[in-house]
Design a protein around this motif. Structure first.
Motif, PDB file in Angstrom:
ATOM      1  N   THR A  45       0.810  -1.221   0.000  1.00  0.00           N
ATOM      2  CA  THR A  45       0.000   0.000   0.000  1.00  0.00           C
ATOM      3  C   THR A  45       0.844   1.272   0.000  1.00  0.00           C
ATOM      4  O   THR A  45       0.306   2.374   0.111  1.00  0.00           O
ATOM      5  CB  THR A  45      -0.937   0.019   1.223  1.00  0.00           C
ATOM      6  N   GLY A  46       2.168   1.138  -0.138  1.00  0.00           N
ATOM      7  CA  GLY A  46       3.035   2.307  -0.204  1.00  0.00           C
ATOM      8  C   GLY A  46       3.392   2.652  -1.636  1.00  0.00           C
ATOM      9  O   GLY A  46       2.704   2.267  -2.590  1.00  0.00           O
ATOM     10  N   ASN A  47       4.475   3.395  -1.812  1.00  0.00           N
ATOM     11  CA  ASN A  47       4.970   3.708  -3.151  1.00  0.00           C
ATOM     12  C   ASN A  47       5.624   2.468  -3.742  1.00  0.00           C
ATOM     13  O   ASN A  47       6.431   1.798  -3.084  1.00  0.00           O
ATOM     14  CB  ASN A  47       5.981   4.854  -3.093  1.00  0.00           C
ATOM     15  N   VAL A  48       5.272   2.167  -4.985  1.00  0.00           N
ATOM     16  CA  VAL A  48       5.683   0.918  -5.622  1.00  0.00           C
ATOM     17  C   VAL A  48       6.245   1.208  -7.007  1.00  0.00           C
ATOM     18  O   VAL A  48       5.661   1.980  -7.773  1.00  0.00           O
ATOM     19  CB  VAL A  48       4.477  -0.050  -5.743  1.00  0.00           C
ATOM     20  N   VAL A 278       4.769   2.021 -13.149  1.00  0.00           N
ATOM     21  CA  VAL A 278       5.019   0.800 -13.912  1.00  0.00           C
ATOM     22  C   VAL A 278       5.776   1.169 -15.178  1.00  0.00           C
ATOM     23  O   VAL A 278       5.385   2.085 -15.905  1.00  0.00           O
ATOM     24  CB  VAL A 278       3.701   0.088 -14.279  1.00  0.00           C
ATOM     25  N   GLY A 279       6.871   0.487 -15.433  1.00  0.00           N
ATOM     26  CA  GLY A 279       7.640   0.802 -16.628  1.00  0.00           C
ATOM     27  C   GLY A 279       8.764  -0.187 -16.849  1.00  0.00           C
ATOM     28  O   GLY A 279       8.921  -1.162 -16.109  1.00  0.00           O
ATOM     29  N   ASP A 280       9.537   0.080 -17.882  1.00  0.00           N
ATOM     30  CA  ASP A 280      10.662  -0.793 -18.241  1.00  0.00           C
ATOM     31  C   ASP A 280      11.670   0.057 -19.003  1.00  0.00           C
ATOM     32  O   ASP A 280      11.421   0.430 -20.155  1.00  0.00           O
ATOM     33  CB  ASP A 280      10.165  -1.957 -19.106  1.00  0.00           C
ATOM     34  N   ASN A 281      12.791   0.361 -18.372  1.00  0.00           N
ATOM     35  CA  ASN A 281      13.783   1.214 -19.022  1.00  0.00           C
ATOM     36  C   ASN A 281      14.319   0.619 -20.320  1.00  0.00           C
ATOM     37  O   ASN A 281      14.820   1.342 -21.181  1.00  0.00           O
ATOM     38  CB  ASN A 281      14.947   1.491 -18.068  1.00  0.00           C
ATOM     39  N   GLU A 294      16.800   6.502 -17.104  1.00  0.00           N
ATOM     40  CA  GLU A 294      16.625   5.782 -15.837  1.00  0.00           C
ATOM     41  C   GLU A 294      15.482   6.359 -14.999  1.00  0.00           C
ATOM     42  O   GLU A 294      15.596   6.554 -13.784  1.00  0.00           O
ATOM     43  CB  GLU A 294      17.929   5.806 -15.029  1.00  0.00           C
ATOM     44  N   ALA A 295      14.341   6.607 -15.643  1.00  0.00           N
ATOM     45  CA  ALA A 295      13.226   7.251 -14.953  1.00  0.00           C
ATOM     46  C   ALA A 295      12.674   6.390 -13.818  1.00  0.00           C
ATOM     47  O   ALA A 295      12.311   6.914 -12.760  1.00  0.00           O
ATOM     48  CB  ALA A 295      12.113   7.578 -15.947  1.00  0.00           C
ATOM     49  N   VAL A 296      12.602   5.070 -14.028  1.00  0.00           N
ATOM     50  CA  VAL A 296      12.048   4.196 -12.993  1.00  0.00           C
ATOM     51  C   VAL A 296      12.942   4.208 -11.752  1.00  0.00           C
ATOM     52  O   VAL A 296      12.457   4.278 -10.618  1.00  0.00           O
ATOM     53  CB  VAL A 296      11.850   2.766 -13.529  1.00  0.00           C
ATOM     54  N   THR A 300      12.103   5.468  -7.960  1.00  0.00           N
ATOM     55  CA  THR A 300      12.348   4.620  -6.790  1.00  0.00           C
ATOM     56  C   THR A 300      13.139   5.377  -5.730  1.00  0.00           C
ATOM     57  O   THR A 300      12.808   5.333  -4.533  1.00  0.00           O
ATOM     58  CB  THR A 300      13.108   3.353  -7.210  1.00  0.00           C
ATOM     59  N   ASP A 301      14.171   6.096  -6.149  1.00  0.00           N
ATOM     60  CA  ASP A 301      15.013   6.834  -5.211  1.00  0.00           C
ATOM     61  C   ASP A 301      14.279   8.034  -4.613  1.00  0.00           C
ATOM     62  O   ASP A 301      14.336   8.275  -3.405  1.00  0.00           O
ATOM     63  CB  ASP A 301      16.290   7.304  -5.900  1.00  0.00           C
ATOM     64  N   THR A 302      13.583   8.796  -5.453  1.00  0.00           N
ATOM     65  CA  THR A 302      12.935  10.031  -4.996  1.00  0.00           C
ATOM     66  C   THR A 302      11.743   9.747  -4.085  1.00  0.00           C
ATOM     67  O   THR A 302      11.536  10.433  -3.080  1.00  0.00           O
ATOM     68  CB  THR A 302      12.477  10.871  -6.205  1.00  0.00           C
ATOM     69  N   PHE A 303      10.970   8.737  -4.440  1.00  0.00           N
ATOM     70  CA  PHE A 303       9.744   8.439  -3.691  1.00  0.00           C
ATOM     71  C   PHE A 303       9.952   7.353  -2.634  1.00  0.00           C
ATOM     72  O   PHE A 303       9.002   6.979  -1.942  1.00  0.00           O
ATOM     73  CB  PHE A 303       8.634   8.011  -4.650  1.00  0.00           C
TER      74      PHE A 303
END
Length: 644
Positions: A45-48, A278-281, A294-296, A300-303
């Protein structure tokens, strides 16, 4: 596609106790099961951050996650889930899936594009912008060409303060909007001359030229995004309201996120919101349009998101999954090999490279091969796709002529119809509505899905999505409308009826003004008149080929056809057999400029195949940067056959 105003959602009816299920007892609807990683991501239920490769079923995962959060009450009534996609058809597809999986909660799921969300925000709350940035005389959505941006940059470089001229002259026209304007956070006051560096000077002058001037402003979606981000930063009450309304946000195709979009997402939903990306670099093919590297990982790092990798592939056979892994490993050496869950088909050579002495020989051999395969297997022409890196129009005449000789139709999704591509026209909600009405009028029974789709769109057009009485009226009006249209079609055979007359009749019946207003609010970037012009042109071309209305509509859609399209346009699609045409320097000359994005484009195109993948090339030189592609095919064990 969502309702026109997503910021004041209609208050849905509160679900009764029986409408909710416990998290422990919840099961997916419409599918047998989820893979273990998908279950873990779904219950988080958190940031995924979900990495989903080709065939992983990311749209289905998002639909199931939405159903889980809504049906268990983890997204409590009356709050909503907001899903943001990059394309209108993807947003509409996700919305339909959620409605099918959790119909009782569908009104609490808003699915729209980034552009729709930011534009609607600006349209509704523009008066709350800081005084320096308020819209004085309205605006038009307008897109500057590279040549126009280049001329602007030349002009401001000459007029820039001497200390800034060299830096301003270094800005590239094709990267200026996405990389400079889109990266810049607008200050609450327009910077003065003594407060600017090269970036803020260039951005300020761009806003002055397009927006901060008398008359109607000219805004593109990058600029609308920047205004929306400024709005939520300048009006804390608005940001709180958005976070309260949408405590959970999904973003699809995150690898294509631009700097402006990432900045907006962080400003609005960076805190107190559970964001699922949801994505795939490895499928990042929009770098030319400003997609972040490297948006995904950045998300992940920011959120502080928890990463999950989906490794089941529901599309491709085991052999093709293995080939995909070889290419994927070039883009990400740490990538996890996927597991094929596709239906097994024996008797295929899964991947092969065919060499031809000429383009004519290539088209003739492939057309004969497809015809024979259809005859022996019973497969449909739509099971086959002809994909190329670019310039798909160069292939069309040869393949159309050879396939037509076998009575096999060809649809070039890259073809221009009026001012649109055929693919965009066929995906347009406006075009789907008009086409659906014609089908219902021509064939009054046996088309329940068409009726449902048309009815759903009509309810949105007339603002009846959450009003049962209004929905009933729309249903009654639709029945009357199709009856009137049926009578008109019976007295107006296509052979003697101009397409313009048919379109005029359709628009008169559906309320053209209401439809135009709906398109303006719900589909920003879609020009209503351009869509209508393209629809009329396509209808005129179809009428020229056949004589009965049913055949005209079949010709218009051309669903039962071999498809020609670029690798970029193939994204998100799948076919039984894919021919990846033109693995040679004439098609891949730009590969050396950005080998990584070139490899990603190669990966996207080849991963559309479910069971058979056939590359084609000629006998030209394979040295230089293009050699990388052949090296990858060799490493993947793809055999080569020379067909003369």
């Amino acid at each position: 596609m969502s309702a026109p105003d997503p910021f004041i959602p209609t208050r849905p009816t509160a679900p009764g106790p029986s409408a909710l299920v416990s998290a422990e007892n919840w099961r997916p609807a419409g599918i047998d099961d989820l893979e273990p990683a998908a279950w873990n991501a779904l219950r988080d239920t958190g940031n995924v951050a979900v990495v989903a490769g080709p065939g992983a079923g990311k749209t289905e995962f998002l639909a199931q996650r939405a159903a889980y959060l809504l049906q268990t009450g983890l997204c409590p009534w009356p709050q909503h889930i907001l899903a943001i996609s990059f394309k209108r058809d993807a947003a509409a597809n996700l919305g339909r899936r959620v409605a099918a999986r959790a119909p009782e909660h569908a009104s609490r799921f808003a699915s729209m594009t980034f552009d729709a969300f930011t534009k609607t925000l600006v349209d509704r709350f523009a008066p709350a912008l800081p005084p320096d940035w308020r819209i004085a005389d309205g605006y038009d959505v307008s897109f500057a060409s590279n040549s126009e941006v280049g001329a602007f940059l030349n002009d401001i470089a000459l007029a820039a303060p001497k200390a800034l001229r060299w830096q301003v002259s270094r800005f590239q026209p094709n990267r200026f909007l996405s990389g400079v304007v889109g990266h810049y956070r607008l200050p609450k006051t327009v910077p003065a001359d003594d407060e600017v560096d090269a970036v803020s000077y260039a951005v300020r002058e761009w806003w002055r030229a397009r927006y901060l001037r008398p008359g109607t402003a000219q805004l593109d979606f990058v600029m609308l995004n920047r205004l929306a981000e400024l709005l939520v930063r300048a009006v804390p009450q608005l940001r709180r309201a958005l976070r309260m309304t949408y405590p959970m946000v999904f973003v699809d195709e995150f690898q294509d996120t631009t700097s402006a979009q990432f900045s907006f997402l962080t400003s609005v939903f960076g805190k107190k919101t559970a964001v699922t990306a949801v994505g795939d670099n490895k499928q990042r093919i929009m770098g030319w349009a400003g997609a972040l590297p490297e948006a995904v990982k950045r998300f992940t790092d920011t959120f502080g998101a928890t990463p999950y990798a989906l490794t089941w592939n529901f599309r491709s056979s085991e052999a093709l999954v293995e080939l995909q892994h070889v290419i994927a490993s070039k883009l990400d050496p740490a990538t996890v090999r996927a597991t094929s869950k596709a239906t097994v088909e024996d008797g295929h050579m899964p991947a092969v490279l065919w060499t031809f002495s000429s383009a004519s020989r290539e088209a003739g051999f492939i057309a004969d091969w497809i015809a024979q395969d259809i005859f022996t297997s019973g497969r449909a022409p739509s099971d086959f796709a002809l994909i190329a890196r670019q310039k798909i129009q160069d292939f069309e005449p040869r393949f159309r002529a050879r396939l037509t000789a076998h009575s096999i139709r060809v649809r070039n999704d890259d073809a221009r119809v009026g001012k649109m591509t055929l693919q965009d026209l066929l995906k347009s909600e406006t075009a789907r509505l008009l086409l659906g009405l014609l089908r219902l009028a021509n064939e009054p029974r046996g088309l329940p899905k068409v009726w449902q789709d048309v009815s759903t769109t009509m309810k949105r057009v007339h603002g009846a999505t959450d009003d049962e009485a209004a929905q009933q009226r729309v249903g009654e009006d639709l029945s009357n409308l199709t009856a009137q249209l049926r009578a008109w079609l019976q007295t107006h055979p296509p052979a003697v009826t101009p397409a313009a007359d048919t379109v005029e009749q359709l628009l008169g019946l559906v309320d053209k003004a209401a439809l135009r207003r709906y398109v303006k609010s719900a589909a920003p970037g879609e020009d209503f008149d351009v869509v209508i012009g393209a629809f009329e042109a396509r209808l005129e071309a179809a009428v020229d080929r056949v004589t009965e209305w049913g055949d005209v509509l079949d010709e218009f859609e051309c669903t039962d056809a071999v498809v020609l399209l670029t690798a970029h346009r193939s994204k998100g699609l799948e076919y039984h057999t894919v021919f990846f045409l033109g693995i040679h320097e004439r098609q891949w000359w730009a590969y050396q400029n950005d080998p990584r994005e070139g490899t990603s484009t190669f990966f996207v195109g080849l991963s559309r195949a479910a069971h058979r993948l056939i590359f084609t090339t000629d006998r030209t030189d394979r040295t230089g940067p293009i050699a990388d592609l052949f090296t990858m095919l060799t490493e993947a064990g793809v055999p080569e056959i020379d067909h003369g």
